[in-house]
Design a protein around this motif. Structure first.
Motif, PDB file in Angstrom:
ATOM      1  N   ASP A 150       6.796  11.490  20.269  1.00  0.00           N
ATOM      2  CA  ASP A 150       6.617  10.059  20.035  1.00  0.00           C
ATOM      3  C   ASP A 150       5.131   9.742  19.939  1.00  0.00           C
ATOM      4  OD1 ASP A 150       6.501   7.287  20.073  1.00  0.00           O
ATOM      5  OD2 ASP A 150       8.095   7.074  21.554  1.00  0.00           O
ATOM      6  N   LEU A 151       4.694   9.325  18.749  1.00  0.00           N
ATOM      7  CA  LEU A 151       3.276   9.060  18.491  1.00  0.00           C
ATOM      8  C   LEU A 151       2.961   7.565  18.484  1.00  0.00           C
ATOM      9  CD1 LEU A 151       2.728  11.572  15.535  1.00  0.00           C
ATOM     10  CD2 LEU A 151       2.465  11.979  17.977  1.00  0.00           C
ATOM     11  N   THR A 152       3.818   6.765  19.096  1.00  0.00           N
ATOM     12  CA  THR A 152       3.656   5.314  19.018  1.00  0.00           C
ATOM     13  C   THR A 152       2.270   4.867  19.469  1.00  0.00           C
ATOM     14  OG1 THR A 152       6.035   4.983  19.384  1.00  0.00           O
ATOM     15  CG2 THR A 152       4.590   3.094  19.773  1.00  0.00           C
ATOM     16  N   GLN A 153       1.731   5.473  20.508  1.00  0.00           N
ATOM     17  CA  GLN A 153       0.444   5.028  21.022  1.00  0.00           C
ATOM     18  C   GLN A 153      -0.747   5.684  20.324  1.00  0.00           C
ATOM     19  OE1 GLN A 153      -0.136   4.192  25.154  1.00  0.00           O
ATOM     20  NE2 GLN A 153       2.020   4.471  25.635  1.00  0.00           N
ATOM     21  N   ALA A 154      -0.476   6.589  19.402  1.00  0.00           N
ATOM     22  CA  ALA A 154      -1.568   7.198  18.639  1.00  0.00           C
ATOM     23  C   ALA A 154      -2.065   6.216  17.580  1.00  0.00           C
ATOM     24  CB  ALA A 154      -1.094   8.481  17.968  1.00  0.00           C
ATOM     25  N   LYS A 155      -3.310   6.307  17.256  1.00  0.00           N
ATOM     26  CA  LYS A 155      -3.909   5.418  16.254  1.00  0.00           C
ATOM     27  C   LYS A 155      -3.652   5.965  14.860  1.00  0.00           C
ATOM     28  CE  LYS A 155      -8.272   3.299  14.821  1.00  0.00           C
ATOM     29  NZ  LYS A 155      -9.737   3.206  15.080  1.00  0.00           N
ATOM     30  N   GLY A 156      -3.158   5.099  13.966  1.00  0.00           N
ATOM     31  CA  GLY A 156      -2.933   5.491  12.584  1.00  0.00           C
ATOM     32  C   GLY A 156      -4.138   5.181  11.721  1.00  0.00           C
ATOM     33  N   GLY A 157      -4.155   5.778  10.528  1.00  0.00           N
ATOM     34  CA  GLY A 157      -5.282   5.574   9.630  1.00  0.00           C
ATOM     35  C   GLY A 157      -5.173   4.328   8.780  1.00  0.00           C
ATOM     36  N   ASP A 158      -3.998   3.689   8.761  1.00  0.00           N
ATOM     37  CA  ASP A 158      -3.840   2.442   8.020  1.00  0.00           C
ATOM     38  C   ASP A 158      -2.871   1.543   8.772  1.00  0.00           C
ATOM     39  OD1 ASP A 158      -1.081   2.948   7.245  1.00  0.00           O
ATOM     40  OD2 ASP A 158      -1.862   4.356   5.782  1.00  0.00           O
ATOM     41  N   ASN A 198      -4.774  10.961  11.602  1.00  0.00           N
ATOM     42  CA  ASN A 198      -5.441  10.857  12.894  1.00  0.00           C
ATOM     43  C   ASN A 198      -6.277  12.124  13.069  1.00  0.00           C
ATOM     44  OD1 ASN A 198      -5.702  11.567  15.834  1.00  0.00           O
ATOM     45  ND2 ASN A 198      -4.860   9.525  16.075  1.00  0.00           N
ATOM     46  N   PRO A 199      -7.602  12.032  13.099  1.00  0.00           N
ATOM     47  CA  PRO A 199      -8.467  13.220  13.058  1.00  0.00           C
ATOM     48  C   PRO A 199      -8.186  14.252  14.144  1.00  0.00           C
ATOM     49  CG  PRO A 199      -9.761  11.243  12.682  1.00  0.00           C
ATOM     50  CD  PRO A 199      -8.388  10.787  13.103  1.00  0.00           C
ATOM     51  N   ILE A 200      -8.045  13.805  15.379  1.00  0.00           N
ATOM     52  CA  ILE A 200      -7.825  14.763  16.454  1.00  0.00           C
ATOM     53  C   ILE A 200      -6.431  15.377  16.331  1.00  0.00           C
ATOM     54  CG2 ILE A 200      -7.800  15.091  18.954  1.00  0.00           C
ATOM     55  CD1 ILE A 200      -9.587  12.640  19.201  1.00  0.00           C
ATOM     56  N   MET A 201      -5.482  14.555  15.961  1.00  0.00           N
ATOM     57  CA  MET A 201      -4.107  15.018  15.868  1.00  0.00           C
ATOM     58  C   MET A 201      -3.933  16.103  14.822  1.00  0.00           C
ATOM     59  SD  MET A 201      -0.888  12.451  15.843  1.00  0.00           S
ATOM     60  CE  MET A 201      -1.776  11.424  16.996  1.00  0.00           C
ATOM     61  N   VAL A 202      -4.557  15.918  13.668  1.00  0.00           N
ATOM     62  CA  VAL A 202      -4.382  16.903  12.605  1.00  0.00           C
ATOM     63  C   VAL A 202      -5.056  18.216  12.984  1.00  0.00           C
ATOM     64  CG1 VAL A 202      -6.429  16.316  11.210  1.00  0.00           C
ATOM     65  CG2 VAL A 202      -4.387  17.201  10.092  1.00  0.00           C
ATOM     66  N   GLN A 203      -6.131  18.164  13.740  1.00  0.00           N
ATOM     67  CA  GLN A 203      -6.775  19.377  14.199  1.00  0.00           C
ATOM     68  C   GLN A 203      -5.905  20.117  15.210  1.00  0.00           C
ATOM     69  OE1 GLN A 203     -10.547  17.575  15.405  1.00  0.00           O
ATOM     70  NE2 GLN A 203     -11.568  18.614  13.721  1.00  0.00           N
ATOM     71  N   THR A 252       0.822  -1.202   0.000  1.00  0.00           N
ATOM     72  CA  THR A 252       0.000   0.000   0.000  1.00  0.00           C
ATOM     73  C   THR A 252       0.851   1.244   0.000  1.00  0.00           C
ATOM     74  OG1 THR A 252      -0.106  -0.086   2.413  1.00  0.00           O
ATOM     75  CG2 THR A 252      -1.922  -1.061   1.186  1.00  0.00           C
ATOM     76  N   GLY A 253       2.114   1.148   0.421  1.00  0.00           N
ATOM     77  CA  GLY A 253       3.060   2.254   0.357  1.00  0.00           C
ATOM     78  C   GLY A 253       2.587   3.476   1.106  1.00  0.00           C
ATOM     79  N   CYS A 254       3.278   4.588   0.869  1.00  0.00           N
ATOM     80  CA  CYS A 254       2.877   5.852   1.477  1.00  0.00           C
ATOM     81  C   CYS A 254       1.568   6.340   0.886  1.00  0.00           C
ATOM     82  CB  CYS A 254       3.954   6.913   1.238  1.00  0.00           C
ATOM     83  SG  CYS A 254       5.505   6.557   2.082  1.00  0.00           S
ATOM     84  N   ALA A 255       1.309   5.985  -0.351  1.00  0.00           N
ATOM     85  CA  ALA A 255       0.119   6.473  -1.022  1.00  0.00           C
ATOM     86  C   ALA A 255      -0.980   5.429  -1.066  1.00  0.00           C
ATOM     87  CB  ALA A 255       0.468   6.901  -2.451  1.00  0.00           C
ATOM     88  N   GLY A 256      -0.614   4.196  -1.389  1.00  0.00           N
ATOM     89  CA  GLY A 256      -1.576   3.119  -1.346  1.00  0.00           C
ATOM     90  C   GLY A 256      -2.497   3.023  -2.540  1.00  0.00           C
ATOM     91  N   ARG A 257      -2.061   3.541  -3.694  1.00  0.00           N
ATOM     92  CA  ARG A 257      -2.917   3.501  -4.868  1.00  0.00           C
ATOM     93  C   ARG A 257      -2.115   3.018  -6.070  1.00  0.00           C
ATOM     94  NH1 ARG A 257      -7.445   6.209  -5.496  1.00  0.00           N
ATOM     95  NH2 ARG A 257      -6.853   6.805  -7.599  1.00  0.00           N
TER      96      ARG A 257
END
Length: 387
Positions: A310-318, A328-333, A18-23
Motif C-alpha cells: 500500500d503506497l497511499t502515503q508515498a508521494k506521487g509525481g503528479d 517517486n525517486p527513492i521508490m524506483v531506486q 492529464t491521463g496516464c501519459a499526460g501529453r
C-alpha cells in the motif's frame, strides 16, 4: 447517479485530462537532427518492441499510432538519456518540438524487423549479451507509443536493470476520451502478449520479469491466465518477478483470474494506493466497482497468494497519484534493488520472504512520519518511517 456522484465524475474527468501519459502530442522522432556533446549523454538504451499498433502513416514521427493491427509488429528504438536526468522524471520537449539530447530523452534510431523470427534472433542475442534476463513493460491507458518507450527507458535507467528491456505496446488511442476504445484494444492484445512471452522464453533467457501499469495489468493478467490454461503458467520456469502497478482491473475479475492462474511460485506483487485519482474515475465508469489498484481490503487480495504493498502515503509525481512505482525517486531506486536480484533465487526461499523484502524497501521510501502496510498470504507488516 446522484448529483454528488455526477459532480465527482466531472472533477475526476478534469483531473484525468492529464491521463496516464499526460501529453497531447505523441511524436517520438525529431523533425530535424539535433546533436549534443557525448559528455551530455548519460546512456543510450536499446528498447526492443512488440506492438499491436499500426505503423503511423499520417505522421511518421509517431512511428506507431493508436490504430489496431491484427498482427504483432516488432522494432527496436535507441533512446538517449541526458546526464541532467533526475531519477523518477521523464524529461521531454514540450509539444512537438525537437528533443535536445543534452536536456531531454531522445529517440535517435528505429530499427524495424520483418517478422517474429528476425526479432527473436535480435532480442535473443541481446539477452545473451546482457546477462540472460529480460524486463517486459506493459503500459496503461492513454499512452501513445512514445509514452511507453520513454517510460520503459526511464525504468530501465533508474533501476539499473541488468537485462534487456522489452516494451509490449498495445493500441491505446493516447486520448483521455478513449477509455472504452483502450479497454477493447487491451482485450484484443492478450494473445499477442502471450505469444511475445513464449517467444522470449524460447531464447537463452533465464528470467522474464514483468512490470505492468494501469490497464496494462489487465492485458498481463489475461496473458498469464491463458498460459496457466495451457499448463505453462511459469514459462517453463523462466517467469520471474510480476509487478502489477495501479491495476485497473475489477476486483472480482482479478480474483477469477488468480483462481485460474493459481498461487504464484515467484514474487508477485500488487502496488496499490488509496489516493489514486485515475482509478477513482475508472471505478465510476465501471459502475462504482472497486479497482484492484485502490482496493481497501489488502488481506482479501493476499489470500490469493500475492503480496500487496500500500503506497497511499508515498508521494506521487503528479496530482493523479497513478504512477508512484516509477516517478517517486527513492521508490524506483529501491524497486531497482530488488529487480537486480534475480527472482529465481526466491525458489530457495519462501516466496513471501522475497516479497516482504520488496515491500520493506518500498516502505522505507515513503518519507517522514509515514506508514506503509505490506500484506502477504501469511502476515501483515506495518512499517513506520521517519519521525
Amino acid at each position: 447517479m446522484t448529483v454528488r456522484s455526477k459532480s465527482y465524475l466531472v472533477v475526476a474527468f478534469a483531473l484525468a485530462v492529464t491521463g496516464c501519459a499526460g501529453r497531447n502530442a505523441h511524436d517520438l522522432l525529431n523533425r530535424t537532427t539535433v546533436s549534443a556533446p557525448a559528455s551530455d549523454i548519460a546512456a543510450t538504451h536499446e528498447i526492443f518492441v512488440a506492438t499491436t499498433r499500426q505503423k503511423a502513416t499520417k505522421d511518421p514521427r509517431q512511428v506507431y499510432d493508436g490504430d489496431r493491427s491484427l498482427t504483432t509488429s516488432f522494432a527496436r528504438v535507441d533512446v538517449t538519456v541526458p546526464k541532467s536526468h533526475q531519477v523518477g522524471a521523464i524529461e521531454r520537449a514540450k509539444g512537438s518540438a525537437n528533443s535536445n539530447p543534452a536536456k531531454d530523452f531522445t529517440a535517435k534510431d528505429v530499427t524495424f524487423y520483418e517478422g517474429a523470427p528476425q526479432f527473436a534472433r535480435a532480442v535473443g542475442a541481446d539477452i545473451a549479451m546482457r546477462g540472460d534476463r529480460a524486463l517486459v513493460f506493459v503500459h496503461g491507458f492513454n499512452n501513445g507509443f512514445d509514452d511507453g518507450i520513454y517510460r520503459l527507458t526511464q525504468i530501465a535507467h533508474d533501476t539499473k536493470y541488468p537485462g534487456t528491456p522489452v516494451l509490449f505496446s498495445w493500441a491505446s488511442s493516447g486520448k483521455t476520451t478513449g477509455y472504452i476504445y483502450d479497454k477493447e484494444s487491451a482485450n484484443a492484445a492478450r494473445d499477442d502478449l502471450e505469444a511475445t512471452l513464449r517467444m522470449l522464453a524460447k531464447t537463452k533467457v533465464k528470467s522474464i520479469d514483468i512490470i505492468a501499469h494501469s490497464m496494462g495489468t489487465w492485458v498481463t493478467m489475461e496473458a498469464l491466465r491463458q498460459l496457466a490454461i495451457t499448463g505453462d503458467r511459469d514459462l517453463d520456469g523462466k517467469l520471474g518477478y510480476v509487478i502489477l502497478a495501479s491495476p485497473d482491473i475489477d476486483v472480482d475479475v482479478f480474483k477469477k483470474q488468480m483462481i485460474r492462474y493459481g498461487k504464484p511460485d515467484k514474487p508477485f506483487a500488487i502496488l496499490l494506493s488509496g489516493d489514486d485519482r485515475a482509478l477513482k474515475l475508472s471505478s465510476l465508469i465501471s459502475g462504482d466497482k472497486p479497482r484492484v489498484g485502490d482496493y481497501g481490503n489488502a488481506a482479501d487480495l493476499a489470500s490469493y497468494g500475492v503480496s500487496v504493498v500500500d503506497l497511499t502515503q508515498a508521494k506521487g509525481g503528479d496530482r493523479l497519484n497513478h504512477a508512484k512505482f516509477a516517478d517517486n525517486p527513492i521508490m524506483v531506486q529501491l524497486l531497482g534493488d530488488r529487480l537486480r536480484a534475480p527472482a529465481g533465487l526466491a525458489s530457495d526461499e519462501p516466496g513471501p520472504t522475497q516479497l516482504n523484502n520488496i515491500g520493506q524497501g518500498l516502505g522505507k521510501a515513503v518519507g517522514s512520519v509515514a506508514e506503509i502496510v505490506i500484506t502477504t498470504p501469511f502476515k501483515v507488516l506495518t512499517i513506520a518511517t521517519g519521525g
